[in-house]
Motif scaffolding. Structure first.
Motif, PDB file in Angstrom:
ATOM      1  N   LEU A  51       0.566 -12.082  -4.580  1.00  0.00           N
ATOM      2  CA  LEU A  51      -0.499 -12.284  -3.969  1.00  0.00           C
ATOM      3  C   LEU A  51       0.131 -12.476  -2.679  1.00  0.00           C
ATOM      4  O   LEU A  51      -0.938 -12.551  -1.673  1.00  0.00           O
ATOM      5  N   LYS A  52       1.036 -12.702  -1.936  1.00  0.00           N
ATOM      6  CA  LYS A  52       1.288 -11.769  -0.563  1.00  0.00           C
ATOM      7  C   LYS A  52       0.919 -10.797  -0.780  1.00  0.00           C
ATOM      8  O   LYS A  52       0.094 -11.010   0.984  1.00  0.00           O
ATOM      9  N   LEU A  53       0.807  -9.578  -1.339  1.00  0.00           N
ATOM     10  CA  LEU A  53       0.933  -8.328  -1.260  1.00  0.00           C
ATOM     11  C   LEU A  53      -1.476  -8.351  -0.794  1.00  0.00           C
ATOM     12  O   LEU A  53      -1.455  -7.588  -0.103  1.00  0.00           O
ATOM     13  N   VAL A  54      -1.950  -9.583  -1.727  1.00  0.00           N
ATOM     14  CA  VAL A  54      -2.780  -9.003  -1.644  1.00  0.00           C
ATOM     15  C   VAL A  54      -4.262 -10.178  -0.382  1.00  0.00           C
ATOM     16  O   VAL A  54      -4.631  -8.930   0.876  1.00  0.00           O
ATOM     17  N   GLU A  55      -2.607 -11.395   0.793  1.00  0.00           N
ATOM     18  CA  GLU A  55      -3.421 -11.797   1.721  1.00  0.00           C
ATOM     19  C   GLU A  55      -3.052 -10.470   3.190  1.00  0.00           C
ATOM     20  O   GLU A  55      -3.907 -10.452   4.052  1.00  0.00           O
ATOM     21  N   ARG A  56      -1.735  -9.862   2.466  1.00  0.00           N
ATOM     22  CA  ARG A  56      -1.797  -9.007   3.615  1.00  0.00           C
ATOM     23  C   ARG A  56      -2.578  -7.558   3.549  1.00  0.00           C
ATOM     24  O   ARG A  56      -2.415  -7.388   5.069  1.00  0.00           O
ATOM     25  N   SER A  57      -3.570  -7.054   3.154  1.00  0.00           N
ATOM     26  CA  SER A  57      -4.273  -6.283   3.083  1.00  0.00           C
ATOM     27  C   SER A  57      -5.879  -6.048   3.568  1.00  0.00           C
ATOM     28  O   SER A  57      -6.626  -6.103   2.670  1.00  0.00           O
ATOM     29  N   ALA A  68      -7.059 -12.878  10.207  1.00  0.00           N
ATOM     30  CA  ALA A  68      -5.881 -13.215  11.439  1.00  0.00           C
ATOM     31  C   ALA A  68      -5.234 -14.715  10.828  1.00  0.00           C
ATOM     32  O   ALA A  68      -5.996 -15.548  10.934  1.00  0.00           O
ATOM     33  N   VAL A  69      -4.126 -14.754  10.197  1.00  0.00           N
ATOM     34  CA  VAL A  69      -4.874 -16.592   8.657  1.00  0.00           C
ATOM     35  C   VAL A  69      -2.833 -16.038   8.629  1.00  0.00           C
ATOM     36  O   VAL A  69      -2.835 -14.706   8.276  1.00  0.00           O
ATOM     37  N   LYS A  70      -2.655 -17.073   8.570  1.00  0.00           N
ATOM     38  CA  LYS A  70      -0.965 -17.572   8.031  1.00  0.00           C
ATOM     39  C   LYS A  70      -1.249 -18.744   6.502  1.00  0.00           C
ATOM     40  O   LYS A  70      -1.119 -19.899   6.369  1.00  0.00           O
ATOM     41  N   VAL A  71      -1.787 -17.994   5.187  1.00  0.00           N
ATOM     42  CA  VAL A  71      -1.905 -18.470   4.606  1.00  0.00           C
ATOM     43  C   VAL A  71      -0.850 -19.729   3.181  1.00  0.00           C
ATOM     44  O   VAL A  71       0.140 -19.308   3.657  1.00  0.00           O
ATOM     45  N   GLN A  72      -1.234 -20.621   3.408  1.00  0.00           N
ATOM     46  CA  GLN A  72      -0.571 -21.513   2.361  1.00  0.00           C
ATOM     47  C   GLN A  72      -1.251 -22.163   1.459  1.00  0.00           C
ATOM     48  O   GLN A  72      -0.625 -23.701   0.936  1.00  0.00           O
ATOM     49  N   VAL A  73      -2.579 -21.996   0.938  1.00  0.00           N
ATOM     50  CA  VAL A  73      -2.301 -22.445  -0.205  1.00  0.00           C
ATOM     51  C   VAL A  73      -2.182 -21.871  -1.354  1.00  0.00           C
ATOM     52  O   VAL A  73      -2.342 -19.812  -1.069  1.00  0.00           O
ATOM     53  N   LEU A 112     -16.711  10.553  -2.282  1.00  0.00           N
ATOM     54  CA  LEU A 112     -17.186   9.513  -2.935  1.00  0.00           C
ATOM     55  C   LEU A 112     -15.753   8.723  -2.987  1.00  0.00           C
ATOM     56  O   LEU A 112     -14.477   9.860  -3.108  1.00  0.00           O
ATOM     57  N   THR A 113     -14.487   7.532  -2.424  1.00  0.00           N
ATOM     58  CA  THR A 113     -13.637   7.075  -2.724  1.00  0.00           C
ATOM     59  C   THR A 113     -13.526   7.444  -4.037  1.00  0.00           C
ATOM     60  O   THR A 113     -13.869   6.833  -5.131  1.00  0.00           O
ATOM     61  N   THR A 114     -11.298   7.001  -4.605  1.00  0.00           N
ATOM     62  CA  THR A 114     -11.360   7.176  -5.710  1.00  0.00           C
ATOM     63  C   THR A 114     -10.483   6.068  -6.385  1.00  0.00           C
ATOM     64  O   THR A 114     -10.217   5.947  -7.330  1.00  0.00           O
ATOM     65  N   GLY A 115     -10.329   5.069  -4.985  1.00  0.00           N
ATOM     66  CA  GLY A 115      -9.498   3.993  -5.341  1.00  0.00           C
ATOM     67  C   GLY A 115      -9.723   2.790  -6.230  1.00  0.00           C
ATOM     68  O   GLY A 115     -11.093   2.472  -6.728  1.00  0.00           O
ATOM     69  N   ASN A 116      -9.330   2.238  -7.530  1.00  0.00           N
ATOM     70  CA  ASN A 116     -10.072   0.810  -8.034  1.00  0.00           C
ATOM     71  C   ASN A 116      -8.828  -0.240  -6.905  1.00  0.00           C
ATOM     72  O   ASN A 116      -8.745  -0.342  -6.266  1.00  0.00           O
ATOM     73  N   LYS A 117      -9.583  -1.292  -8.479  1.00  0.00           N
ATOM     74  CA  LYS A 117      -9.997  -2.329  -7.374  1.00  0.00           C
ATOM     75  C   LYS A 117      -7.958  -2.935  -7.663  1.00  0.00           C
ATOM     76  O   LYS A 117      -8.371  -3.722  -6.501  1.00  0.00           O
ATOM     77  N   SER A 118      -7.242  -2.860  -7.877  1.00  0.00           N
ATOM     78  CA  SER A 118      -6.274  -3.233  -8.591  1.00  0.00           C
ATOM     79  C   SER A 118      -5.231  -2.456  -7.501  1.00  0.00           C
ATOM     80  O   SER A 118      -4.872  -3.208  -6.598  1.00  0.00           O
ATOM     81  N   GLU A 119      -5.520  -1.060  -6.381  1.00  0.00           N
ATOM     82  CA  GLU A 119      -5.111  -0.481  -5.217  1.00  0.00           C
ATOM     83  C   GLU A 119      -5.597  -1.918  -4.727  1.00  0.00           C
ATOM     84  O   GLU A 119      -4.315  -1.538  -3.330  1.00  0.00           O
ATOM     85  N   MET A 120      -6.877  -2.219  -4.646  1.00  0.00           N
ATOM     86  CA  MET A 120      -7.100  -2.593  -3.020  1.00  0.00           C
ATOM     87  C   MET A 120      -7.547  -4.147  -3.508  1.00  0.00           C
ATOM     88  O   MET A 120      -6.572  -4.555  -1.668  1.00  0.00           O
ATOM     89  N   SER A 121      -6.949  -4.577  -3.935  1.00  0.00           N
ATOM     90  CA  SER A 121      -6.133  -5.535  -4.289  1.00  0.00           C
ATOM     91  C   SER A 121      -5.046  -6.554  -3.533  1.00  0.00           C
ATOM     92  O   SER A 121      -4.929  -6.602  -2.468  1.00  0.00           O
ATOM     93  N   VAL A 122      -3.345  -4.933  -3.562  1.00  0.00           N
ATOM     94  CA  VAL A 122      -2.814  -5.330  -3.078  1.00  0.00           C
ATOM     95  C   VAL A 122      -2.307  -4.158  -2.051  1.00  0.00           C
ATOM     96  O   VAL A 122      -1.179  -4.268  -1.252  1.00  0.00           O
ATOM     97  N   GLY A 123      -3.897  -3.549  -1.425  1.00  0.00           N
ATOM     98  CA  GLY A 123      -2.922  -3.033  -0.198  1.00  0.00           C
ATOM     99  C   GLY A 123      -2.325  -1.744  -0.832  1.00  0.00           C
ATOM    100  O   GLY A 123      -1.708  -1.033   0.318  1.00  0.00           O
TER     101      GLY A 123
END
Length: 548
Positions: A510-516, A543-548, A401-412
């Protein structure tokens, strides 16, 4: 008319087991004096069957199972309504329809197919099913019955400000003279969903001045958790019967007498989420054919909560905690892990990784010459632990069972092939602050999770003196930003304005979110307990370049 609601936990594809369960509950409902027993949407095959629906043999087996049910109940005076898969007409371009059968006197006496097919969040109904072009009233026991399937009731213009469909099947059936509304459902859980569902059905009952009967599937199927919480609502919107949440149940209701079983449902949000995680973990492990699990215990709050959930889901004898201290692990973390294991009554094993880490360093030294230590060395420690856990998993036939939470998964803030390894992300839909809430719930009666774990600053302990706040904002600041962006799709400017936080900080997060995203798409299935969880209900390219 006395109606029974059979809130069952089917396994997807287990036609034999599901039919046995349906027959067992039908006999119990018959013994209880019911005239009619309702089963959930696609009860015969389990929901959601996904691409199994593309297999002709799967569809054929569904029809065979319905014949078996009809023949096995032919001598009973009770009728049943059961959800199953039927073939679609070739002209629709689809193979199947999502249907409900009225089984009576040894035969299928009436079939109604689902009209509204959801295609949002985790739902893929439009991908597989042909919609019913026209629904008809079902006549039973002198009543004109409006028989609907799940989404068919989720489009009431008097309840929803923004409707997702142009047609309201309930309104059409009631316009034709319907006297009672029956709904068989497979409605998955998220925080607050039970309240929304109850209020929506009550609004329908009041609007049409007719009782509403809803039976819902219960149990976990991969990342989805179905809470059950089946209901009977009188014409004035009053709940007159309800089943338990998060477990199988059979309840009875006399519609004419406005009386029925009222089984307890918790109103405590933390308790509901915890019960959902326990159910989802238990069913994932057992339906995958396993009985035992491994949890890497770091001495932190995340692994402590996962261990507690695992014990309540599977029993302490089926949970093993593994401590894997590195050169940077504190003595307190090891002792906290040991005490947690003692409090939970689970086996605890210690595998120090300092020597292994040193060997990695020696092997890589020629290639790392002239380069300073950085996150690479931190990730090596995490991946050593992942390798050890998977080796034990293979050897003792236990799921990790993995133990990571949503905050960590969000920002990588997690290591691919390291702390992300495993079969199920139990708390992957809980922000870090929610993890603390649930740990306090776990400790409501006694100190199952040591207070030292709750009070220590969060740290990955992969370098000397490391704290989570070295890399991230405090979780009290971070989590609301993430919830606004991930669950409500707010813009950086909206988040900064509403939460009174620095816009540049928001953009950095949010940049961390998109990069992860590439990490999340390789993660274990996440048990869904919010409106928007990582997994099949949230689909973004990598593979994106987020501009929104």
């Amino acid at each position: 008319m006395k109606i029974a609601l059979a809130q069952i936990n089917p396994t997807i594809g287990d036609f034999t087991g599901n039919v046995e369960r349906i027959l067992d509950f039908t006999r119990k409902a018959h013994e209880g004096g019911a005239d009619l027993v309702l089963f959930p949407e696609l009860a015969v095959c389990g929901y959601p069957p996904a691409d199994f629906l593309d297999k002709p043999s799967f569809v054929a087996r569904s029809e065979e199972a319905m014949t078996e049910i009809a023949e096995a109940t032919a001598e009973l005076t009770i009728a049943s309504i059961v959800g199953y898969v039927t073939p679609a007409h070739a002209s629709t371009g689809k193979r199947v329809m999502n249907s409900a059968a009225l089984v009576r006197g040894g035969e299928v006496a009436f079939v109604q197919s689902k009209m509204l097919l959801p295609f949002y969040d985790v739902f893929d109904d439009q991908r597989y099913f042909a919609p019913s072009e026209k629904q008809h009233l079902c006549h039973f026991s002198g009543k004109r019955v409006a028989l609907t399937i799940c989404e068919d009731t989720w489009n009431d213009k008097n309840f929803w400000q923004k409707r997702l469909h142009s047609v309201d099947p309930v309104e059409e059936l009631m316009r034709e003279g319907g006297e009672i509304i029956l709904n068989i459902a497979a409605s998955p859980y998220w925080r607050g969903k039970r309240k929304t569902r109850r209020e929506m059905l009550a609004a329908i009952a009041r609007h049409h001045c007719a009782p509403v009967v809803m039976v819902n599937q219960v149990g976990g199927n991969d990342s989805l958790i179905f809470d059950g919480s089946s209901l009977v609502i009188a014409a004035d919107g009053t709940v007159i019967a309800q089943a338990k949440s998060f477990e199988e149940d059979l309840i009875f209701c006399d519609i004419g007498a406005r009386s029925g079983d009222m089984h307890w449902q918790t109103d405590n949000i933390d308790e509901a989420v915890y019960k959902a995680l326990v159910l989802g973990t238990r069913d994932y492990v057992r339906k995958c054919g396993f009985s035992k699990v491994l949890v890497g215990l770091s001495g932190g709050i995340d692994s402590a909560l996962v261990a507690a959930v695992a014990v309540d889901a599977l029993g302490k004898e089926n949970v093993t905690g593994i401590g894997m201290p590195s050169p940077y692990s504190s003595t307190g973390s090891v002792e906290d892990s040991r005490r947690l294991a003692e409090n939970l009554g689970i086996r605890f094993e210690l595998i120090p990784i300092s020597d292994l880490f040193s060997e990695y360093g020696k092997a890589l030294e020629p290639l790392f010459a002239g380069l300073q230590p950085d996150i690479t060395e931190e990730n090596i420690q995490s991946r050593i632990r992942g390798n050890l856990l998977m080796a034990l998993s293979n050897k003792v036939n236990a799921l990790v069972l993995t133990t990571g939470n949503k905050s960590e998964m969000s920002v990588g803030y997690c290591t691919l092939y390291g702390d992300m390894v495993g079969a199920l992300a139990v708390i992957g839909d809980l922000m870090k602050t929610r993890v603390y809430d649930l740990c306090r719930f776990v400790n409501r009666d006694s100190e199952r999770i040591p207070l030292a774990i709750l009070h220590k600053p969060p740290s990955a302990e992969l370098r000397p003196g490391q704290k989570d706040t070295d890399s991230l904002p405090p979780y009290e600041l971070l989590d609301p930003i993430l919830e606004a962006y991930i669950e409500r799709y707010e813009t950086p400017e909206e988040i900064a304005t509403k939460q009174h936080v620095d816009l540049q900080l928001v953009r950095k997060v949010l940049k961390l979110v998109e990069r992860s995203e590439y990490k999340r798409q390789q993660a274990a299935p996440v048990l869904k307990v919010t409106k928007k969880a990582f997994g099949p209900g949230r689909r973004f390219p990598i593979a994106v370049k987020v501009q929104v």
